[in-house]
Each structure stands twice: as structure tokens, then as C-alpha cells.
Motif scaffolding. Structure first.
Motif, mmCIF file in Angstrom:
data_model
loop_
_atom_site.group_PDB
_atom_site.id
_atom_site.type_symbol
_atom_site.label_atom_id
_atom_site.label_comp_id
_atom_site.label_asym_id
_atom_site.label_seq_id
_atom_site.Cartn_x
_atom_site.Cartn_y
_atom_site.Cartn_z
ATOM 1 N N VAL A 1 0.906 -1.130 -0.080
ATOM 2 C CA VAL A 1 0.014 0.004 0.249
ATOM 3 C C VAL A 1 0.778 1.336 0.018
ATOM 4 N N LYS A 2 0.475 2.097 -0.640
ATOM 5 C CA LYS A 2 1.234 3.710 -0.883
ATOM 6 C C LYS A 2 1.167 4.136 0.468
ATOM 7 N N PRO A 3 2.606 4.702 0.776
ATOM 8 C CA PRO A 3 2.937 5.261 2.300
ATOM 9 C C PRO A 3 1.453 6.507 2.306
ATOM 10 N N GLU A 4 1.193 7.147 1.394
ATOM 11 C CA GLU A 4 -0.052 8.168 1.699
ATOM 12 C C GLU A 4 -1.138 7.452 2.125
ATOM 13 N N TYR A 5 -1.514 6.385 2.242
ATOM 14 C CA TYR A 5 -2.429 5.566 2.483
ATOM 15 C C TYR A 5 -2.150 4.790 3.744
ATOM 16 N N GLY A 6 -0.975 4.962 4.690
ATOM 17 C CA GLY A 6 -0.444 4.180 5.564
ATOM 18 C C GLY A 6 0.142 3.063 5.569
ATOM 19 N N GLY A 7 0.714 2.606 4.263
ATOM 20 C CA GLY A 7 1.337 1.281 3.773
ATOM 21 C C GLY A 7 2.710 1.719 3.847
ATOM 22 N N SER A 8 3.440 0.540 3.509
ATOM 23 C CA SER A 8 4.910 0.441 3.508
ATOM 24 C C SER A 8 5.467 1.150 2.326
ATOM 25 N N GLY A 9 4.758 0.696 1.095
ATOM 26 C CA GLY A 9 5.038 1.293 -0.195
ATOM 27 C C GLY A 9 6.193 0.177 -0.814
ATOM 28 N N MET A 10 6.148 -0.979 -0.489
ATOM 29 C CA MET A 10 7.103 -1.993 -0.905
ATOM 30 C C MET A 10 6.613 -2.664 -2.079
ATOM 31 N N ASP A 11 7.508 -3.324 -2.858
ATOM 32 C CA ASP A 11 7.236 -4.082 -4.010
ATOM 33 C C ASP A 11 6.931 -5.374 -3.681
ATOM 34 N N THR A 12 6.317 -5.975 -4.894
ATOM 35 C CA THR A 12 5.935 -7.442 -4.895
ATOM 36 C C THR A 12 6.621 -8.554 -4.340
ATOM 37 N N VAL A 13 8.130 -8.374 -4.649
ATOM 38 C CA VAL A 13 9.010 -9.194 -4.469
ATOM 39 C C VAL A 13 9.274 -9.116 -2.891
ATOM 40 N N SER A 14 9.505 -8.213 -2.200
ATOM 41 C CA SER A 14 9.278 -8.063 -0.716
ATOM 42 C C SER A 14 8.256 -8.634 -0.192
ATOM 43 N N TYR A 15 7.038 -8.420 -0.686
ATOM 44 C CA TYR A 15 5.967 -8.761 0.027
ATOM 45 C C TYR A 15 5.959 -10.501 -0.023
ATOM 46 N N VAL A 16 6.454 -11.100 -1.128
ATOM 47 C CA VAL A 16 6.725 -12.506 -1.270
ATOM 48 C C VAL A 16 7.645 -13.173 -0.501
ATOM 49 N N LEU A 17 8.701 -12.572 -0.415
ATOM 50 C CA LEU A 17 9.707 -12.787 0.593
ATOM 51 C C LEU A 17 9.349 -12.986 1.819
ATOM 52 N N ALA A 18 8.651 -11.991 2.256
ATOM 53 C CA ALA A 18 7.933 -11.900 3.601
ATOM 54 C C ALA A 18 7.146 -13.028 4.109
#
Length: 199
Positions: free
Chosen positions: A55-72
């Protein structure tokens, strides 16, 4: 093509690995055996910024890419699939849909706290209500209806297999508004647990 992970991606993977080992591993079998919702672990994921990773930082998210999400997701899933699926539903099915298709007002009201995983210091996560007893793999066969009453809708139906169901604060409910349109008559509704339907 370069398939090397960036420093940020490596850091995310390590953070998720450390979290899984230190916070998810202790008690994982007991939680599974006793069907205990991992509230403490999910709350800690919110503190890490993992409940709204893309999620974009302006909406409270971390603004990370999909690869980072999948790794986590991969690191947490290795240790505790229950924690990872709670995280996955909030990120992929709830936050993604809200960020892509909601109005600005809806984003401010729902997406911001969902991406942060908390509201007023309390756990705040979402659930996605699609499957029904007669509509699992064929989601277009669902029977839940939404009747337009002018200033509100009345939803009626049965949903099952709802990850985060008993612990969610916001539900995205798929319902049929016009059966004559078939699958094109299915719409998504945002329902708050504290809304009029729950009073």
C-alpha cells in the motif's frame, strides 16, 4: 535480466525470518491444535509494517514491491501458515482491492487503518467474503444478494471459509445486485463489524 535481490529486499527477508523464528515459532503447534487466532503475532506484524506492505505510504502502507511482499510471506509461511494467511488476506485481498478500486473517502476511512493493521491502538484487519457452500471454486454461482434500499443495502446470504472472519473489523462482501447480469451483477460491499448490521 538481473535476478539479484536488492539490499532492501534482503533486509525485508531477514526481518521476516527473524520475526517468524522469534515470535511465531514459540507456541505454533499449540495455537494450531487449539485453533487459537494468532492475535499477538498479527499485531506485531502490523507494528513491522507488514499488514499493508504494498500500500502506498500516503495511505498508511509500507510502499514495498511485490518481491519484498513475497519474500516476507515465504519466511513467515515456513514457520506458521496461520499467521502468514492472515497477513496475506489483509494485504492481497483486502488492501489491494481498496487501493485500486475505492473512492478517496473510502481509502481514508478503511484503507489507512487496514494498511497499518491498527486503529486507535487496537488490531484492525480485514476479511474477504466470497466463498459459499454452493459456490467455492465457482464463485459466480454465489447466492448472496444485496438489495438496494436507497440509502443502504440489505445483504442476505451465507459465506464460509473466511480467513480473519472472527477477528476482522472490515469485511469485503461479494453479493449479487442483479441476477439477470450473471457474474457481472456481483459487486463488492464494505461492511464494518461495528456497523448497524451487527447491533
Amino acid at each position: 535480466m538481473n535476478f539479484q535481490l536488492t539490499e532492501e529486499q534482503l533486509a525485508v527477508r531477514q526481518a521476516a525470518r527473524d520475526f517468524a523464528q522469534q515470535e511465531c515459532l514459540p507456541g505454533v503447534i499449540e495455537r494450531d491444535d487449539k485453533m487459537i487466532f494468532p492475535k499477538e503475532q498479527v499485531s506485531q506484524l502490523a507494528d513491522l509494517g507488514f499488514m499493508g506492505m504494498m500500500v502506498k505510504p500516503e495511505y498508511g502502507g509500507s510502499g514495498m514491491d511485490t518481491v519484498s511482499y513475497v519474500l516476507a510471506m515465504e519466511e513467515i509461511s515456513k514457520i506458521d501458515a496461520s499467521v502468514s494467511v492472515c497477513m496475506s488476506v489483509n494485504n492481497s485481498l483486502v488492501c489491494y482491492g481498496l487501493q485500486e478500486y475505492c473512492t478517496e473517502e473510502q481509502k481514508q476511512q478503511y484503507l489507512v487503518p487496514l494498511a497499518q493493521g491498527k486503529k486507535d491502538g487496537e488490531l484492525y484487519i480485514g476479511a474477504f467474503l466470497l466463498s459459499e457452500p454452493e459456490a467455492g471454486s465457482d464463485a459466480t454461482s454465489q447466492r448472496t444478494t444485496a438489495i438496494d434500499m436507497g440509502d443502504h443495502y440489505i445483504l442476505n446470504g451465507i459465506k464460509n471459509w473466511i480467513t480473519n472472519g472472527s477477528s476482522a473489523s472490515v469485511y469485503l462482501v461479494m453479493a449479487q445486485t442483479d441476477a439477470s447480469k450473471g457474474s457481472k451483477g456481483i459487486n463488492a460491499f464494505i461492511v464494518e463489524k461495528t456497523g448497524p448490521a451487527y447491533q
